[in-house]
Design an enzyme around this catalytic site. Structure first.
Site, short mmCIF file in Angstrom:
data_model
loop_
_atom_site.label_atom_id
_atom_site.label_comp_id
_atom_site.label_asym_id
_atom_site.label_seq_id
_atom_site.Cartn_x
_atom_site.Cartn_y
_atom_site.Cartn_z
N ASP A 35 6.99 2.95 -5.36
CA ASP A 35 8.61 3.13 -5.76
C ASP A 35 8.74 4.65 -5.38
OD1 ASP A 35 10.95 3.04 -6.48
OD2 ASP A 35 10.53 2.27 -8.47
N ASP A 36 9.45 4.67 -4.40
CA ASP A 36 9.88 6.25 -4.06
C ASP A 36 9.14 6.97 -3.39
OD1 ASP A 36 12.54 5.27 -5.03
OD2 ASP A 36 12.84 6.82 -6.32
N CYS B 202 16.09 0.61 -4.32
CA CYS B 202 15.39 -0.19 -5.13
C CYS B 202 15.70 -1.63 -5.04
CB CYS B 202 15.19 0.04 -6.62
SG CYS B 202 14.62 1.89 -6.92
N LYS C 95 7.57 -3.26 -11.84
CA LYS C 95 8.60 -3.07 -11.88
C LYS C 95 9.58 -4.25 -11.32
CE LYS C 95 12.37 -0.02 -9.95
NZ LYS C 95 12.74 1.20 -9.67
N HIS D 139 13.58 -5.13 -11.89
CA HIS D 139 14.60 -4.34 -11.15
C HIS D 139 15.57 -5.58 -10.33
CE1 HIS D 139 16.84 -0.65 -9.98
NE2 HIS D 139 17.58 -1.39 -10.73
N HIS E 156 8.42 6.87 -9.00
CA HIS E 156 9.97 7.14 -9.29
C HIS E 156 9.91 8.10 -10.37
CE1 HIS E 156 13.93 6.25 -10.64
NE2 HIS E 156 14.07 5.37 -9.61
N ASP F 293 9.17 1.02 -1.22
CA ASP F 293 10.45 0.26 -1.35
C ASP F 293 11.58 0.87 -0.63
OD1 ASP F 293 10.65 2.36 -3.06
OD2 ASP F 293 11.68 1.06 -4.61
N ASN F 294 11.55 2.44 -0.46
CA ASN F 294 12.72 3.12 0.16
C ASN F 294 12.16 4.50 0.33
OD1 ASN F 294 13.84 2.79 -2.99
ND2 ASN F 294 13.20 4.79 -2.42
N LYS G 183 15.87 8.94 0.54
CA LYS G 183 16.21 7.79 -0.51
C LYS G 183 17.79 7.62 -0.56
CE LYS G 183 15.96 5.57 -5.22
NZ LYS G 183 15.39 5.77 -6.36
#
Length: 574
Positions: free
Chosen positions: A57-58, A95, A149, A151, A241, A299-300, A317
């Protein structure tokens, strides 16, 4: 001169990296389980393969060792070096969109999730009529497990991971939580606990650092599962994140790093790297590795104001510049036919659905309405990718660009609308793509303002850009004025995709979602009556999309009006 020097340094850093040594057989903090590592059976590996999908994540494009980072990631470096690095791999800028496209194989415009993320208090989730990747794998005999996660919405029980194809689930339902307490606040005073096991709140697991907890759970799943039955493990780390939190022993490695945010972020990345190491070690220990496919993906893009770095790419992001949508990705597997190489095949996150279903022995035909392609031959054998274009997104609700217009789009497309598309070597952006800066890694305590200002792109009075991404991956030379023929062609492709889009689903927040009404934890809140009304509205939207006109009562019209008004207000707030 300074800008050229910076670019030169970045290229050298990208080309000059080394692999750190790694003892595969040594367990670490979270690689626990009964017994000692046994010998692997000599019998032929079972088919189909075990699939392990790891999503971070991130994590920024620059934040891995093999991209020249100052952050230590020996595990990821080794796995990528022995597998296939995906250096033309794309994800989504935030996300929810990436996760929805991974699990459905469809673009956002085909799920109604093309605007922003799913917020905790919104009555929204991954459309229930979509057959998810784990559901598809269950059809061919897979045992499916998710850790991490979610989401993708949870306002109804039918939206939960265990109702969408996963046999077991341990993780958080919302977008970000405290790494130790698992508390999440969606505004002042709207806070709740968010760690769930199955469909129950996991109060007793609070206090354990999530990265280590999740890796430990994966180890336990492998220890209790038979390698003779195919396994799908979806490991969606919360790391890296915000909030920036890490165990002290990892922070100590970066004590010399001046920038505090970068120091904490680096520690979190290294901790996650070690967790991946222990997952891989457990695969070997319990007899899964020889018949496994490990996919690693971010994811990004990285959040540059929270320690992340996408250098030398443009943007961050939440933007449609390369820094927001070009992902970290690789495949590691003993089943690869051509290993230890870099692939330039065009791959998008929607491609994992048909690719993994195909590997599992299932079928994902065109009749399923997928936007993804089976790219396994391109990854494993080095063949050409079947993908030639990517629709990054079309978001009609995002703030319209002040300088965009239908005239500016040659009467083909309103360039005020946020959209981005890649066709072949060309990339077109319209509307407001987000902050378009080039931001070097912020390793210094006082980042030099002269460097920052040198790469600022504030105040650009335009709403249309064209880049040759193959020749200019850093998006420094806008070719829109020189190649109007290409601009027209790509605008026509946007029109084509937009005709297939379903209405945006971005409902107003519901006050009944407050954790105080659910014992202090985030969880499903919608009643049966609300669910029936929701289903009726969804059916009405589908009928309208098919061109069926139905009369509406005055109350219905008022309800529709206020819903749309609220959606616009929410959009501007985001």
């Amino acid at each position: 001169m300074a800008m050229h020097a910076l670019t030169g340094i970045s290229l050298v850093s990208l080309l000059s990296f080394g692999y750190l040594s790694w003892d595969w057989a040594k367990p670490s903090l979270v690689a626990d389980g009964p017994g000692e590592a046994g010998e692997q059976p000599s019998a032929a590996p079972p088919q189909p393969p075990h699939i392990i999908f790891i999503l971070t994540d991130d994590q920024g494009y620059h934040d891995v060792g093999y991209h020249g980072s100052d952050i230590e990631t020996p595990t990821l470096d080794r796995l990528a070096a022995e597998g296939v690095k995906l250096e033309n791999y794309y994800i989504q800028p935030i996300c929810t969109p990436s996760r929805s496209q991974l699990l459905t194989g469809r673009y956002q415009i085909h799920t109604g999730l093309q605007h922003s993320i799913i917020r905790p208090r919104q009555p929204n989730c991954l459309p229930l009529d979509q057959v998810t990747l784990p559901q598809k794998l269950q059809e061919v005999g897979y045992s499916t497990h998710m850790v991490g996660k979610w989401h993708l919405g949870f306002y109804r029980k039918e939206c939960l991971p265990t109702r969408r194809g996963f046999n077991t689930f341990l993780g958080s339902l919302t977008g970000n939580v405290d790494y130790y307490t698992y508390d999440n606040c969606d505004g002042p005073g709207v806070c709740g606990f968010d760690l769930h096991e199955g469909e129950s709140v996991a109060w007793g697991l609070s206090g354990q650092y999530s990265t280590l907890l999740y890796a430990q759970r994966v180890s336990h799943i492998l220890a209790s599962h038979s390698p003779r039955r195919p396994l799908f493990l979806y490991v969606a780390f919360q790391a890296v994140h915000t909030p920036l939190q890490s165990p002290r022993e990892y922070l100590a490695r970066y004590r010399s790093m001046g920038n505090v945010a970068r120091r904490k972020y680096a520690a979190m990345v290294t901790c996650m790297d070690e967790a991946v190491r222990n997952i891989t070690w457990a695969l070997k220990r319990y007899g899964f590795y020889d018949n496994s496919v490990i996919v690693f993906s971010s994811d990004n893009g990285g959040q540059t104001f929270s320690g992340g770095s996408n250098w030398p790419l443009r943007g961050r992001k939440g933007t449609y510049w390369e820094g927001g949508v070009r992902g970290l990705g690789f495949v590691h597997s003993p089943l690869l036919k051509r290993k230890r190489r870099v692939s330039q095949a065009l791959v998008h996150i929607t491609d994992w659905y048909p690719t993994l279903v195909g590997l599992a022995g299932g079928s994902a035909s065109e009749a399923d309405g997928l936007d993804g392609y089976d790219v396994w031959p391109a990854i494993s054998e080095g063949r050409a990718s079947p993908r030639t274009e990517i629709l990054h997104n079309i978001d009609p609700l995002y703030n319209h660009a002040r300088h965009g217009s239908l005239e500016g789009g040659f009467g083909i497309w309103n360039t005020a609308v946020q959209a981005a598309i890649r066709v072949g070597e060309w990339k077109l952006l319209t509307g407001d793509p987000g902050y378009g800066d080039w931001i070097p890694p912020q390793t210094l305590a006082a980042f030099p303002g002269s460097w920052w200002n040198l790469e600022r792109m504030a105040g650009a009075r335009q709403a249309l850009w064209l880049f040759n991404i193959s020749a200019d991956p850093y998006e420094r030379e806008d070719l829109a004025e020189r190649r109007p023929d290409v601009v027209r062609a790509l605008l026509a492709r946007l029109v084509h995709y937009n005709r297939t889009a379903i209405p945006v689903r971005y409902p107003a927040e519901n006050p009944r979602a407050h954790p105080d009404f659910n014992g202090g934890a985030w969880g499903p809140w919608a009643s049966d009556e609300e669910e029936e009304e929701e289903e009726e509205e969804d059916a009405l939207a589908r009928n309208l999309l098919r061109g069926r006109r139905k009369k509406k009562c005055k109350i219905c019209k008022l309800r529709s009006f206020f819903r749309k008004l609220n959606t616009r207000l929410m959009s501007h707030r985001i």
